[in-house]
Write an enzyme that holds these catalytic residues in place. Structure first.
Site, PDB file in Angstrom:
ATOM      1  N   GLY A  25       2.322   2.422  10.918  1.00  0.00           N
ATOM      2  CA  GLY A  25       3.250   3.535  10.757  1.00  0.00           C
ATOM      3  C   GLY A  25       3.931   3.991  12.027  1.00  0.00           C
ATOM      4  CG  HIS A  72      -5.943   1.825   5.532  1.00  0.00           C
ATOM      5  ND1 HIS A  72      -5.514   2.778   6.430  1.00  0.00           N
ATOM      6  CD2 HIS A  72      -4.886   0.990   5.336  1.00  0.00           C
ATOM      7  CE1 HIS A  72      -4.258   2.534   6.753  1.00  0.00           C
ATOM      8  NE2 HIS A  72      -3.853   1.455   6.110  1.00  0.00           N
ATOM      9  CD  GLU A 100      -3.293  -2.342   7.564  1.00  0.00           C
ATOM     10  OE1 GLU A 100      -2.136  -2.362   7.116  1.00  0.00           O
ATOM     11  OE2 GLU A 100      -4.099  -1.430   7.315  1.00  0.00           O
ATOM     12  CB  SER A 127       5.057  -1.515  12.087  1.00  0.00           C
ATOM     13  OG  SER A 127       4.637  -0.181  12.328  1.00  0.00           O
ATOM     14  CG  ASN A 152      -1.779   1.216   1.336  1.00  0.00           C
ATOM     15  OD1 ASN A 152      -1.885   2.007   0.400  1.00  0.00           O
ATOM     16  ND2 ASN A 152      -2.419   1.390   2.491  1.00  0.00           N
ATOM     17  CD1 TRP A 153       3.228   0.977  -3.070  1.00  0.00           C
ATOM     18  CD2 TRP A 153       3.500   2.362  -4.811  1.00  0.00           C
ATOM     19  NE1 TRP A 153       3.921   0.297  -4.032  1.00  0.00           N
ATOM     20  CE2 TRP A 153       4.105   1.124  -5.120  1.00  0.00           C
ATOM     21  CE3 TRP A 153       3.540   3.380  -5.752  1.00  0.00           C
ATOM     22  CZ2 TRP A 153       4.747   0.889  -6.328  1.00  0.00           C
ATOM     23  CZ3 TRP A 153       4.175   3.149  -6.965  1.00  0.00           C
ATOM     24  CH2 TRP A 153       4.777   1.913  -7.247  1.00  0.00           C
ATOM     25  CE  LYS A 154      -0.405   3.296   4.848  1.00  0.00           C
ATOM     26  NZ  LYS A 154      -0.292   3.487   6.302  1.00  0.00           N
ATOM     27  N   GLY A 190       2.985  -1.241   4.340  1.00  0.00           N
ATOM     28  CA  GLY A 190       3.000   0.187   4.067  1.00  0.00           C
ATOM     29  C   GLY A 190       4.378   0.672   3.664  1.00  0.00           C
ATOM     30  N   GLY A 191       5.078   1.304   4.592  1.00  0.00           N
ATOM     31  CA  GLY A 191       6.356   1.945   4.295  1.00  0.00           C
ATOM     32  C   GLY A 191       7.382   1.048   3.639  1.00  0.00           C
TER      33      GLY A 191
END
Length: 263
Positions: free
Chosen positions: A182, A104, A176, A221, A10-12, A242-243
């Protein structure tokens, strides 16, 4: 039954045309020989065309079809009409997107999306033949109050009450915990497994067959250092990342860990 894991990035709100091309080239190089794990990426919607083009004609053993599939971060419940700024399931389908993230916590929080509204999105995706990736999870306060199972059950039941438990056939659930998204804090493998087992059991109370096949990812995370241990757990069927999905080497480690653990 054996479930094929899914690792999705998920690049957000990150990226550019150049970044999209560069990251996908890196991912193709890292993942061209991966088997036993489904892989998807969800760039910002305006870069789906760039991503679709970058994924085609990779020149590896996949015969021109990349092992990486496209996804998206959101969808509207309407197919067409006077809905300024929204994106329909048919539009996403037109760009080759398959896995669509809904529910989300960032959408629930910043855009005030209710469980019932998320369930409508789920239905719209199923009707279009796309795969909903339903995000569920509790806040830190709810976790500390011992309400994790209550929150997850409520979010799942919104879909079941609207569409029936069979709607989860061919769908994905991403657990999640909001307090882990994050923050660098991840649930321990045992903590995550306990919740995943509860989720599967909650669905099994309505249909054992549906529960056995539904993919339940962990998110929050997830990184290249903790993924392998998470994937040793029997009810964790991959990850929503995510990141770490913004760096090809890190994301590749996660994908390969899932493939190794589940095969």
């Amino acid at each position: 039954m054996a479930r094929r894991p899914l690792v999705m990035g998920n690049w957000k709100l990150n990226g550019s045309k150049a970044f999209t091309k560069e990251l996908i080239e890196g991912l193709k190089a890292e993942l061209h020989d991966v088997t036993g794990c489904d892989v998807a990426i969800a760039p910002p919607v305006m870069y789906l065309g760039t991503a679709e083009a970058a994924l085609s004609g990779c020149g590896c053993s996949c015969g021109g079809k990349s092992v990486i599939q496209l996804g998206a971060q959101n969808v509207d419940i309407n197919v067409k009409g006077a809905f300024t700024g929204d994106i329909s399931s048919e539009m996403l389908k037109d760009f080759g997107a398959k896995y669509i993230i809904i529910g989300h916590s960032e959408r629930r929080t910043y855009h005030k999306e209710s469980d019932e509204f998320v369930a409508k999105k789920f239905g719209a995706l199923k009707e279009a033949g796309l795969v909903p990736v339903l995000c569920i999870g509790e806040s830190e306060a709810e976790n500390e109050a011992g309400k994790t199972e209550e929150v997850c059950a409520r979010q799942i039941d919104a879909v079941i009450n609207a569409l029936g438990v069979e709607a989860f056939n061919g769908a994905v659930i991403a657990y999640e915990p909001i307090w882990a998204i994050g923050t660098g804090k991840s649930a321990t493998p045992a903590q995550a497994q306990a919740v995943h087992a509860f989720i599967r059991g909650h669905i099994a109370a309505k249909s054992q067959a549906v529960a056995e096949q539904v993919i339940i990812q962990y998110g929050g995370s997830v990184n290249d250092a903790n993924a392998a241990e998470l994937f040793t757990q029997p009810d964790i069927d991959g990850a929503l990342v995510g990141g770490a999905s913004l760096k090809a080497p890190a994301f590749a480690v996660i994908v390969k860990a899932a493939a190794a653990a589940k095969n």
